[in-house]
Design a protein around this motif. Structure first.
Motif, PDB file in Angstrom:
ATOM      1  N   ASP A 127     -90.632 -70.229  48.270  1.00 49.04           N
ATOM      2  CA  ASP A 127     -89.253 -69.806  48.176  1.00 49.04           C
ATOM      3  C   ASP A 127     -88.618 -71.127  47.814  1.00 49.04           C
ATOM      4  O   ASP A 127     -88.942 -72.114  47.345  1.00 49.04           O
ATOM      5  CB  ASP A 127     -88.896 -68.962  49.189  1.00 49.04           C
ATOM      6  CG  ASP A 127     -87.732 -68.089  49.020  1.00 49.04           C
ATOM      7  OD1 ASP A 127     -87.573 -67.047  49.752  1.00 49.04           O
ATOM      8  OD2 ASP A 127     -87.000 -68.375  48.174  1.00 49.04           O
ATOM      9  N   HIS A 140     -95.666 -74.722  46.565  1.00 46.65           N
ATOM     10  CA  HIS A 140     -95.857 -73.507  45.442  1.00 46.65           C
ATOM     11  C   HIS A 140     -95.487 -74.149  44.029  1.00 46.65           C
ATOM     12  O   HIS A 140     -95.816 -73.397  42.972  1.00 46.65           O
ATOM     13  CB  HIS A 140     -95.489 -72.118  45.925  1.00 46.65           C
ATOM     14  CG  HIS A 140     -94.097 -72.254  45.555  1.00 46.65           C
ATOM     15  ND1 HIS A 140     -93.142 -70.906  45.295  1.00 46.65           N
ATOM     16  CD2 HIS A 140     -92.880 -72.980  45.606  1.00 46.65           C
ATOM     17  CE1 HIS A 140     -92.098 -71.163  45.315  1.00 46.65           C
ATOM     18  NE2 HIS A 140     -91.808 -72.501  45.505  1.00 46.65           N
ATOM     19  N   ARG A 188     -81.381 -65.216  43.686  1.00 46.85           N
ATOM     20  CA  ARG A 188     -82.359 -65.585  43.031  1.00 46.85           C
ATOM     21  C   ARG A 188     -83.317 -64.474  42.598  1.00 46.85           C
ATOM     22  O   ARG A 188     -83.518 -63.311  43.118  1.00 46.85           O
ATOM     23  CB  ARG A 188     -83.188 -66.603  43.543  1.00 46.85           C
ATOM     24  CG  ARG A 188     -83.938 -66.497  45.022  1.00 46.85           C
ATOM     25  CD  ARG A 188     -83.512 -67.257  46.061  1.00 46.85           C
ATOM     26  NE  ARG A 188     -84.505 -67.244  47.117  1.00 46.85           N
ATOM     27  CZ  ARG A 188     -84.415 -66.246  47.963  1.00 46.85           C
ATOM     28  NH1 ARG A 188     -83.865 -65.128  47.825  1.00 46.85           N
ATOM     29  NH2 ARG A 188     -85.541 -66.042  48.775  1.00 46.85           N
ATOM     30  N   MET A 227     -97.681 -64.119  50.430  1.00 49.97           N
ATOM     31  CA  MET A 227     -96.811 -64.380  51.293  1.00 49.97           C
ATOM     32  C   MET A 227     -96.934 -63.894  52.590  1.00 49.97           C
ATOM     33  O   MET A 227     -97.436 -62.510  52.613  1.00 49.97           O
ATOM     34  CB  MET A 227     -95.385 -64.026  50.690  1.00 49.97           C
ATOM     35  CG  MET A 227     -95.064 -64.595  49.273  1.00 49.97           C
ATOM     36  SD  MET A 227     -95.196 -66.325  49.339  1.00 49.97           S
ATOM     37  CE  MET A 227     -93.533 -66.650  50.101  1.00 49.97           C
ATOM     38  N   ILE A 235     -87.470 -63.373  40.750  1.00 40.81           N
ATOM     39  CA  ILE A 235     -88.771 -64.000  40.520  1.00 40.81           C
ATOM     40  C   ILE A 235     -89.294 -62.885  39.365  1.00 40.81           C
ATOM     41  O   ILE A 235     -89.159 -61.821  39.239  1.00 40.81           O
ATOM     42  CB  ILE A 235     -89.674 -63.908  41.676  1.00 40.81           C
ATOM     43  CG1 ILE A 235     -89.278 -64.967  42.670  1.00 40.81           C
ATOM     44  CG2 ILE A 235     -91.312 -63.832  41.349  1.00 40.81           C
ATOM     45  CD1 ILE A 235     -90.280 -64.943  43.985  1.00 40.81           C
ATOM     46  N   ARG A 276     -86.219 -59.234  43.303  1.00 40.54           N
ATOM     47  CA  ARG A 276     -84.786 -59.762  43.021  1.00 40.54           C
ATOM     48  C   ARG A 276     -84.337 -60.011  44.474  1.00 40.54           C
ATOM     49  O   ARG A 276     -84.071 -59.058  45.358  1.00 40.54           O
ATOM     50  CB  ARG A 276     -83.883 -58.635  42.400  1.00 40.54           C
ATOM     51  CG  ARG A 276     -84.363 -58.607  40.783  1.00 40.54           C
ATOM     52  CD  ARG A 276     -83.084 -57.951  39.971  1.00 40.54           C
ATOM     53  NE  ARG A 276     -81.996 -58.860  40.178  1.00 40.54           N
ATOM     54  CZ  ARG A 276     -80.888 -58.709  39.359  1.00 40.54           C
ATOM     55  NH1 ARG A 276     -80.788 -57.750  38.580  1.00 40.54           N
ATOM     56  NH2 ARG A 276     -79.889 -59.530  39.459  1.00 40.54           N
ATOM     57  N   GLY A 277     -83.395 -61.218  44.733  1.00 36.59           N
ATOM     58  CA  GLY A 277     -82.898 -61.301  45.729  1.00 36.59           C
ATOM     59  C   GLY A 277     -81.261 -61.339  45.394  1.00 36.59           C
ATOM     60  O   GLY A 277     -80.965 -60.996  44.443  1.00 36.59           O
ATOM     61  N   LEU A 289     -95.438 -67.506  38.628  1.00 36.86           N
ATOM     62  CA  LEU A 289     -94.373 -66.808  38.856  1.00 36.86           C
ATOM     63  C   LEU A 289     -93.326 -67.734  38.009  1.00 36.86           C
ATOM     64  O   LEU A 289     -93.383 -68.955  38.296  1.00 36.86           O
ATOM     65  CB  LEU A 289     -94.056 -66.357  40.194  1.00 36.86           C
ATOM     66  CG  LEU A 289     -94.894 -65.694  40.817  1.00 36.86           C
ATOM     67  CD1 LEU A 289     -94.567 -65.505  42.205  1.00 36.86           C
ATOM     68  CD2 LEU A 289     -95.099 -64.166  40.428  1.00 36.86           C
ATOM     69  N   ALA A 294     -98.728 -66.987  45.508  1.00 33.36           N
ATOM     70  CA  ALA A 294     -99.148 -67.303  46.768  1.00 33.36           C
ATOM     71  C   ALA A 294     -99.350 -65.875  47.597  1.00 33.36           C
ATOM     72  O   ALA A 294     -98.730 -64.797  46.989  1.00 33.36           O
ATOM     73  CB  ALA A 294     -98.217 -67.917  47.658  1.00 33.36           C
ATOM     74  N   ARG A 344     -96.866 -71.398  41.669  1.00 32.93           N
ATOM     75  CA  ARG A 344     -98.238 -70.597  42.073  1.00 32.93           C
ATOM     76  C   ARG A 344     -97.873 -69.394  42.899  1.00 32.93           C
ATOM     77  O   ARG A 344     -97.132 -69.271  43.769  1.00 32.93           O
ATOM     78  CB  ARG A 344     -99.212 -71.507  42.741  1.00 32.93           C
ATOM     79  CG  ARG A 344     -99.850 -72.651  42.174  1.00 32.93           C
ATOM     80  CD  ARG A 344    -101.016 -72.040  41.266  1.00 32.93           C
ATOM     81  NE  ARG A 344    -102.088 -71.421  41.752  1.00 32.93           N
ATOM     82  CZ  ARG A 344    -102.966 -71.876  42.668  1.00 32.93           C
ATOM     83  NH1 ARG A 344    -103.026 -73.324  42.707  1.00 32.93           N
ATOM     84  NH2 ARG A 344    -104.030 -70.984  43.285  1.00 32.93           N
TER      85      ARG A 344
HETATM   86  N1  LIG Z   1     -91.608 -67.783  46.271  1.00 33.02           N
HETATM   87  C1  LIG Z   1     -92.442 -67.436  46.131  1.00 33.02           C
HETATM   88  C2  LIG Z   1     -93.655 -66.512  45.940  1.00 33.02           C
HETATM   89  C3  LIG Z   1     -94.944 -67.228  45.607  1.00 33.02           C
HETATM   90  N2  LIG Z   1     -95.074 -68.620  45.365  1.00 33.02           N
HETATM   91  N3  LIG Z   1     -95.897 -66.264  45.323  1.00 33.02           N
HETATM   92  C4  LIG Z   1     -95.833 -65.047  45.758  1.00 33.02           C
HETATM   93  N4  LIG Z   1     -94.561 -64.405  46.131  1.00 33.02           N
HETATM   94  C5  LIG Z   1     -93.677 -65.249  46.394  1.00 33.02           C
HETATM   95  C6  LIG Z   1     -92.142 -64.493  46.739  1.00 33.02           C
HETATM   96  C7  LIG Z   1     -92.074 -63.161  46.560  1.00 33.02           C
HETATM   97  N5  LIG Z   1     -90.865 -62.955  47.085  1.00 33.02           N
HETATM   98  N6  LIG Z   1     -90.084 -63.965  47.803  1.00 33.02           N
HETATM   99  C8  LIG Z   1     -88.903 -64.189  48.282  1.00 33.02           C
HETATM  100  C9  LIG Z   1     -87.864 -63.660  47.088  1.00 33.02           C
HETATM  101  C10 LIG Z   1     -87.441 -62.536  47.006  1.00 33.02           C
HETATM  102  C11 LIG Z   1     -86.507 -62.306  45.889  1.00 33.02           C
HETATM  103  C12 LIG Z   1     -86.153 -63.257  44.913  1.00 33.02           C
HETATM  104  C13 LIG Z   1     -86.844 -64.566  45.123  1.00 33.02           C
HETATM  105  F1  LIG Z   1     -86.612 -65.312  44.097  1.00 33.02           F
HETATM  106  C14 LIG Z   1     -87.839 -64.757  46.046  1.00 33.02           C
HETATM  107  C15 LIG Z   1     -91.198 -65.152  47.329  1.00 33.02           C
END
Ligand SMILES: N#Cc1c(N)ncnc1-c1cnn(Cc2cccc(F)c2)c1
Length: 298
Positions: A225, A76, A22, A108, A24, A18-19, A32, A106, A104
């Protein structure tokens, strides 16, 4: 006033990351779900009000830039077409349409790849204290918001506590990811910035700085991202550029001015915003979308 989507409720699916604005979700080993909410942050706090359509606008901006940069760096994104999302998401498509993408998974890099063409924010603070940013010495006598002699790679360490990321040196990046990856991340960051800032300039915007996040998929470096959104970048209206102090934020100035007008104590809970501030801020995000993409509708 339209309603803003502050949280997505996806049944048993809970965010894997969680940002501020945004989220995930993990769909499976390879995929994702990347969701941009309508939350808005200012002065490092998520505010009580959302901006309707902000998440959709910023998602469409990222998708524009991913396509704009496709000959420079892979990314991605698998799909942003909700009709192609896994059927398990069908009950939630009303929340996800236009503001989410299946990406996808990844590996990171633990580095925020920041690039600056102007002296602002933490770069200005570091310059005032040391005459340098991330160990890169700059000419003496620069003013806040001055254009730098050339864009510089100013990486930061990811601080997961939601606080400020910490500016680090290129040597620190080498320690974190190895010399070859560090050089590749710096080269890609500067190359992407060059192309994006030229496009922004052609649309009347100064791209003062931005932050990229990269990862690897099958050993190849990919761009992940959000990309070149007003949340991950400083965009300034070129016709209002006046170095020697902070520049008006293209998208958040109404919010900042309001928060300063109510003398908000930043230790207190973040306030909600008046409808007028919400509406004007939404218009600014739409204006950024129209300027950058040349499109009128989302
Ligand atoms: N993009 C992407 C991604 C990916 N394609 N594969 C694996 N991990 C990530 C990934 C993990 N953290 N974040 C930053 C982040 C933090 C908090 C909220 C968010 F939406 C985003 C990116």
């Amino acid at each position: 006033m339209q309603t803003a989507l502050l949280e997505t409720r996806l049944g048993s699916l809970s965010p894997t990351a969680r940002g501020k604005v945004r989220d995930i979700y993990s769909l499976n080993e390879e995929e994702l779900l990347f969701v941009a909410t309508d939350r808005i942050s200012a002065f490092d706090h998520v505010l009580g009000s959302g901006i309707p359509d902000k998440g959709r606008i910023l998602t469409q901006l990222s998708l524009f830039w991913f396509d704009f940069l496709k000959d420079t760096v892979r990314n991605h994104v698998l799909t942003a077409d909700a009709a192609k999302f896994p059927s398990t998401l069908n009950p939630y498509l009303d929340q996800l349409e236009g503001r989410s993408m299946v990406v996808r998974r990844a590996q990171m890099f633990p580095v925020e790849c920041v690039v600056r063409a102007y002296l602002s924010g933490s770069g200005w603070k570091d310059y005032q204290a040391t005459g340098a940013v991330c160990g890169i010495a700059l000419p003496a006598g620069l003013r806040e918001s001055d254009r730098l002699p050339e864009p510089i790679f100013t990486p930061a360490a990811k601080i997961n506590t939601g606080g400020h990321d910490e500016n680090i040196s290129f040597e620190d990046v080498i320690t974190a990811v190895g010399a070859d990856n560090a050089r590749a991340l710096r080269r890609l960051t500067l190359e992407i910035f060059e192309k994006a800032s030229k496009h922004a300039e052609s649309r009347g915007l100064i791209l003062a700085d931005t932050k990229f996040e990269f990862g690897t998929i099958d050993g190849e470096i990919i761009l992940a991202d959000e990309v070149l959104t007003p949340d991950s970048s400083r965009y300034w209206p070129a016709d209002a550029y006046s170095p020697g102090g902070p520049q008006p934020s293209f998208d958040k100035q109404y919010v900042r001015d309001y928060l300063e007008s109510i003398r908000w104590n930043k230790q207190a809970p973040a306030p909600s915003l008046p409808d007028e501030v919400v509406a004007r801020t939404r218009e600014k995000y739409l204006e950024a979308f129209r300027l950058i993409t040349g499109r009128t509708g989302l």
